[in-house]
Design a protein around this motif. Structure first.
Motif, short mmCIF file in Angstrom:
data_model
loop_
_atom_site.label_atom_id
_atom_site.label_comp_id
_atom_site.label_asym_id
_atom_site.label_seq_id
_atom_site.Cartn_x
_atom_site.Cartn_y
_atom_site.Cartn_z
N HIS A 80 -69.28 84.53 -45.08
CA HIS A 80 -68.30 84.50 -46.17
C HIS A 80 -66.94 84.92 -45.66
O HIS A 80 -66.28 85.78 -46.23
CB HIS A 80 -68.75 85.41 -47.32
N ARG A 81 -66.51 84.34 -44.59
CA ARG A 81 -65.25 84.69 -43.95
C ARG A 81 -64.05 84.49 -44.87
O ARG A 81 -63.03 85.15 -44.73
CB ARG A 81 -65.08 83.83 -42.69
N GLU A 82 -64.19 83.59 -45.85
CA GLU A 82 -63.07 83.26 -46.72
C GLU A 82 -62.65 84.42 -47.62
O GLU A 82 -61.53 84.44 -48.12
CB GLU A 82 -63.38 82.02 -47.56
N VAL A 83 -63.54 85.39 -47.86
CA VAL A 83 -63.17 86.50 -48.74
C VAL A 83 -62.46 87.63 -47.99
O VAL A 83 -61.85 88.49 -48.61
CB VAL A 83 -64.40 87.07 -49.49
N PHE A 84 -62.53 87.63 -46.67
CA PHE A 84 -61.87 88.65 -45.87
C PHE A 84 -60.42 88.22 -45.62
O PHE A 84 -60.11 87.03 -45.66
CB PHE A 84 -62.60 88.83 -44.54
N PRO A 85 -59.52 89.18 -45.38
CA PRO A 85 -58.14 88.80 -45.05
C PRO A 85 -58.11 87.84 -43.87
O PRO A 85 -58.84 88.00 -42.90
CB PRO A 85 -57.48 90.15 -44.70
N ARG A 86 -57.24 86.82 -43.96
CA ARG A 86 -57.20 85.77 -42.94
C ARG A 86 -56.27 86.13 -41.78
O ARG A 86 -55.29 86.83 -41.97
CB ARG A 86 -56.72 84.48 -43.57
N CYS A 87 -56.58 85.60 -40.62
CA CYS A 87 -55.77 85.78 -39.42
C CYS A 87 -55.40 87.24 -39.21
O CYS A 87 -54.24 87.57 -38.98
CB CYS A 87 -54.52 84.91 -39.47
N SER A 88 -56.37 88.10 -39.32
CA SER A 88 -56.12 89.53 -39.26
C SER A 88 -57.15 90.20 -38.36
O SER A 88 -58.22 89.67 -38.12
CB SER A 88 -56.24 90.17 -40.64
N ASP A 89 -56.75 91.36 -37.87
CA ASP A 89 -57.72 92.26 -37.27
C ASP A 89 -58.18 93.18 -38.39
O ASP A 89 -57.37 93.80 -39.07
CB ASP A 89 -57.09 93.07 -36.15
N ILE A 90 -59.48 93.25 -38.60
CA ILE A 90 -60.05 93.96 -39.75
C ILE A 90 -60.98 95.05 -39.25
O ILE A 90 -61.83 94.80 -38.40
CB ILE A 90 -60.85 92.99 -40.64
N VAL A 91 -60.83 96.25 -39.80
CA VAL A 91 -61.80 97.32 -39.55
C VAL A 91 -62.48 97.64 -40.87
O VAL A 91 -61.81 97.97 -41.85
CB VAL A 91 -61.13 98.58 -38.97
N PHE A 92 -63.78 97.52 -40.88
CA PHE A 92 -64.60 97.85 -42.05
C PHE A 92 -65.13 99.24 -41.80
O PHE A 92 -66.07 99.43 -41.04
CB PHE A 92 -65.74 96.84 -42.19
N ALA A 93 -64.52 100.25 -42.41
CA ALA A 93 -64.89 101.65 -42.20
C ALA A 93 -65.80 102.11 -43.33
O ALA A 93 -65.39 102.17 -44.48
CB ALA A 93 -63.64 102.51 -42.13
N VAL A 94 -67.02 102.41 -42.97
CA VAL A 94 -68.02 102.83 -43.95
C VAL A 94 -67.95 104.34 -44.11
O VAL A 94 -67.77 105.07 -43.14
CB VAL A 94 -69.43 102.40 -43.47
N ARG A 95 -68.07 104.80 -45.35
CA ARG A 95 -68.11 106.24 -45.62
C ARG A 95 -69.52 106.63 -46.05
O ARG A 95 -70.31 105.79 -46.50
CB ARG A 95 -67.11 106.58 -46.73
N PRO A 96 -69.85 107.94 -45.93
CA PRO A 96 -71.17 108.39 -46.40
C PRO A 96 -71.35 108.03 -47.88
O PRO A 96 -70.41 108.09 -48.66
CB PRO A 96 -71.11 109.90 -46.19
N GLY A 97 -72.53 107.63 -48.23
CA GLY A 97 -72.81 107.21 -49.59
C GLY A 97 -72.55 105.73 -49.81
O GLY A 97 -72.43 105.28 -50.94
N PHE A 98 -72.46 104.98 -48.71
CA PHE A 98 -72.24 103.53 -48.79
C PHE A 98 -73.36 102.92 -49.63
O PHE A 98 -74.52 102.93 -49.24
CB PHE A 98 -72.24 102.94 -47.39
N PRO A 99 -73.04 102.38 -50.82
CA PRO A 99 -74.10 101.98 -51.74
C PRO A 99 -74.58 100.54 -51.56
O PRO A 99 -75.55 100.15 -52.18
CB PRO A 99 -73.43 102.13 -53.10
N LEU A 100 -73.91 99.76 -50.74
CA LEU A 100 -74.22 98.33 -50.69
C LEU A 100 -75.37 98.08 -49.73
O LEU A 100 -75.30 98.38 -48.55
CB LEU A 100 -72.98 97.56 -50.25
N THR A 101 -76.44 97.52 -50.25
CA THR A 101 -77.64 97.35 -49.45
C THR A 101 -77.92 95.89 -49.09
O THR A 101 -78.89 95.62 -48.42
CB THR A 101 -78.87 97.89 -50.20
N GLY A 102 -77.07 95.00 -49.53
CA GLY A 102 -77.30 93.60 -49.22
C GLY A 102 -76.02 92.87 -48.90
O GLY A 102 -74.91 93.33 -49.21
#
Length: 123
Positions: A80-102
């Motif tokens: 699903h690359r289209e939902v992320f910012p385009r032509c960018s360097d992206i850092v996805f920084a997870v914090r404790p309590g990350f609730p997304l399991t899928g």
């Protein structure tokens, strides 16, 4: 057999690349994670595609849990690359309590954040 994973050119790998994004990038705050991105004109990324780096601290869990979170995020980025910012360097920084399991939950959370940012007309 064709490999369907993420190519090395699509990843942020070096500490300096992460630091540049953290220092100069824009931040979007989601529940349990932060998306930091740096547009193409400000980064070393001169390609037409985005690069992803994932930061998961040890506070999130043991190695098995941290690696699972990274796999889910990488798969969401790959499919699903289209939902992320385009032509960018992206850092996805997870914090404790990350609730997304899928993967779909990650995709939806990023779409909400990125959509709200696009709607504002920011960077």
């Amino acid at each position: 057999m064709q490999r369907s994973g993420q190519r090395n050119s699509e990843r942020l790998r070096k500490t300096g690349e992460f630091n540049r994004v953290y220092r100069n990038g824009a931040r979007l705050y989601g529940k349990g994670f932060t998306l930091v991105y740096l547009r193409d004109e400000q980064s070393d990324n001169r390609l037409s595609e985005s690069r992803l780096g994932i930061s998961v601290p040890r506070k999130v869990g043991n190695a098995v849990q941290r690696n699972r979170v990274k796999r889910i995020i990488r798969e969401a980025f790959r499919l699903h690359r289209e939902v992320f910012p385009r032509c960018s360097d992206i850092v996805f920084a997870v914090r404790p309590g990350f609730p997304l399991t899928g993967m779909q939950a990650v995709r939806d959370a990023v779409a909400v954040l990125a959509g709200s940012e696009v709607g504002k007309g920011a960077k």
